[in-house]
Design a protein around this motif. Structure first.
Motif, PDB file in Angstrom:
ATOM      1  N   GLU A  52       0.844  -1.200   0.000  1.00  0.00           N
ATOM      2  CA  GLU A  52       0.000   0.000   0.000  1.00  0.00           C
ATOM      3  C   GLU A  52       0.874   1.242   0.000  1.00  0.00           C
ATOM      4  O   GLU A  52       1.980   1.219   0.537  1.00  0.00           O
ATOM      5  CB  GLU A  52      -0.892   0.029   1.230  1.00  0.00           C
ATOM      6  N   GLU A  56      -3.598   3.489  -0.088  1.00  0.00           N
ATOM      7  CA  GLU A  56      -4.142   2.934  -1.334  1.00  0.00           C
ATOM      8  C   GLU A  56      -3.305   1.733  -1.751  1.00  0.00           C
ATOM      9  O   GLU A  56      -2.080   1.751  -1.622  1.00  0.00           O
ATOM     10  CB  GLU A  56      -4.098   3.992  -2.450  1.00  0.00           C
ATOM     11  N   VAL A  57      -3.961   0.702  -2.300  1.00  0.00           N
ATOM     12  CA  VAL A  57      -3.228  -0.490  -2.735  1.00  0.00           C
ATOM     13  C   VAL A  57      -2.347  -0.156  -3.936  1.00  0.00           C
ATOM     14  O   VAL A  57      -2.657   0.738  -4.722  1.00  0.00           O
ATOM     15  CB  VAL A  57      -4.175  -1.659  -3.080  1.00  0.00           C
ATOM     16  N   VAL A  58      -1.229  -0.864  -4.049  1.00  0.00           N
ATOM     17  CA  VAL A  58      -0.310  -0.696  -5.170  1.00  0.00           C
ATOM     18  C   VAL A  58      -0.444  -1.921  -6.068  1.00  0.00           C
ATOM     19  O   VAL A  58      -0.195  -3.047  -5.647  1.00  0.00           O
ATOM     20  CB  VAL A  58       1.146  -0.552  -4.686  1.00  0.00           C
ATOM     21  N   THR A  59      -0.859  -1.697  -7.296  1.00  0.00           N
ATOM     22  CA  THR A  59      -1.021  -2.785  -8.256  1.00  0.00           C
ATOM     23  C   THR A  59       0.143  -2.790  -9.242  1.00  0.00           C
ATOM     24  O   THR A  59       0.831  -1.786  -9.416  1.00  0.00           O
ATOM     25  CB  THR A  59      -2.337  -2.648  -9.038  1.00  0.00           C
ATOM     26  N   GLU A  83       0.246 -11.363  -8.188  1.00  0.00           N
ATOM     27  CA  GLU A  83      -0.825 -10.488  -7.701  1.00  0.00           C
ATOM     28  C   GLU A  83      -2.146 -11.251  -7.767  1.00  0.00           C
ATOM     29  O   GLU A  83      -2.637 -11.585  -8.835  1.00  0.00           O
ATOM     30  CB  GLU A  83      -0.890  -9.210  -8.528  1.00  0.00           C
ATOM     31  N   GLY A  87      -3.166  -5.085  -5.056  1.00  0.00           N
ATOM     32  CA  GLY A  87      -2.332  -4.821  -3.889  1.00  0.00           C
ATOM     33  C   GLY A  87      -1.994  -6.021  -3.042  1.00  0.00           C
ATOM     34  O   GLY A  87      -1.252  -5.902  -2.068  1.00  0.00           O
TER      35      GLY A  87
END
Length: 127
Positions: A52, A56-59, A83, A87
């Motif tokens: 994150e 916010e999640v990190v993609t 993944e 995230g």
């Protein structure tokens, strides 16, 4: 050696062998959490890594996990994590090869080229 020095050496060595209670890492608004699915036992156990930034999640990151024990003398276990959802990255095939205290380090390469790491410590029981 004097008994007092022996006692001090024993206390220092015992403290050095006990892993600190940490789960994850953070820097510059980035938080990386490493989790085991359950109490790890010898054998294969999925690892879950959450990445994150500022809540916010990190993609789209590339994540690998290295497992090493808190003592010397073993070959580290290194696995890639895929993944699973935004995230959340999972290494389904992570294998705990020995019972004892482990350090799990997630190496994350961010979509913008940056890198970060997160660390967790866990104890693995025998079967």
């Amino acid at each position: 050696m004097r008994p007092a020095l022996v006692m001090i050496a024993i206390v220092v060595l015992a403290a050095a062998c006990r892993p600190p209670e940490t789960q994850g890492g953070s820097a510059g608004g980035l938080v990386i959490s490493v989790h085991t699915e359950a109490q790890p036992q010898l054998g294969t156990s999925p690892l879950r890594i959450v990445v994150e930034r500022d809540g916010e999640v990190v993609t789209g990151a590339e994540v690998s996990v290295t497992g090493d024990m808190t003592h010397a003398g073993m070959v580290p276990v290194i696995r890639e994590a895929a993944e699973l959802e935004p995230g959340v990255y999972v290494a389904d095939d992570f294998e705990f090869t020995m019972a004892g205290d482990w350090i799990l380090t997630a190496d994350v390469r961010l979509p913008d080229g940056g890198r970060a790491t997160g660390e967790a410590r866990t104890s693995v029981g025998g079967n």
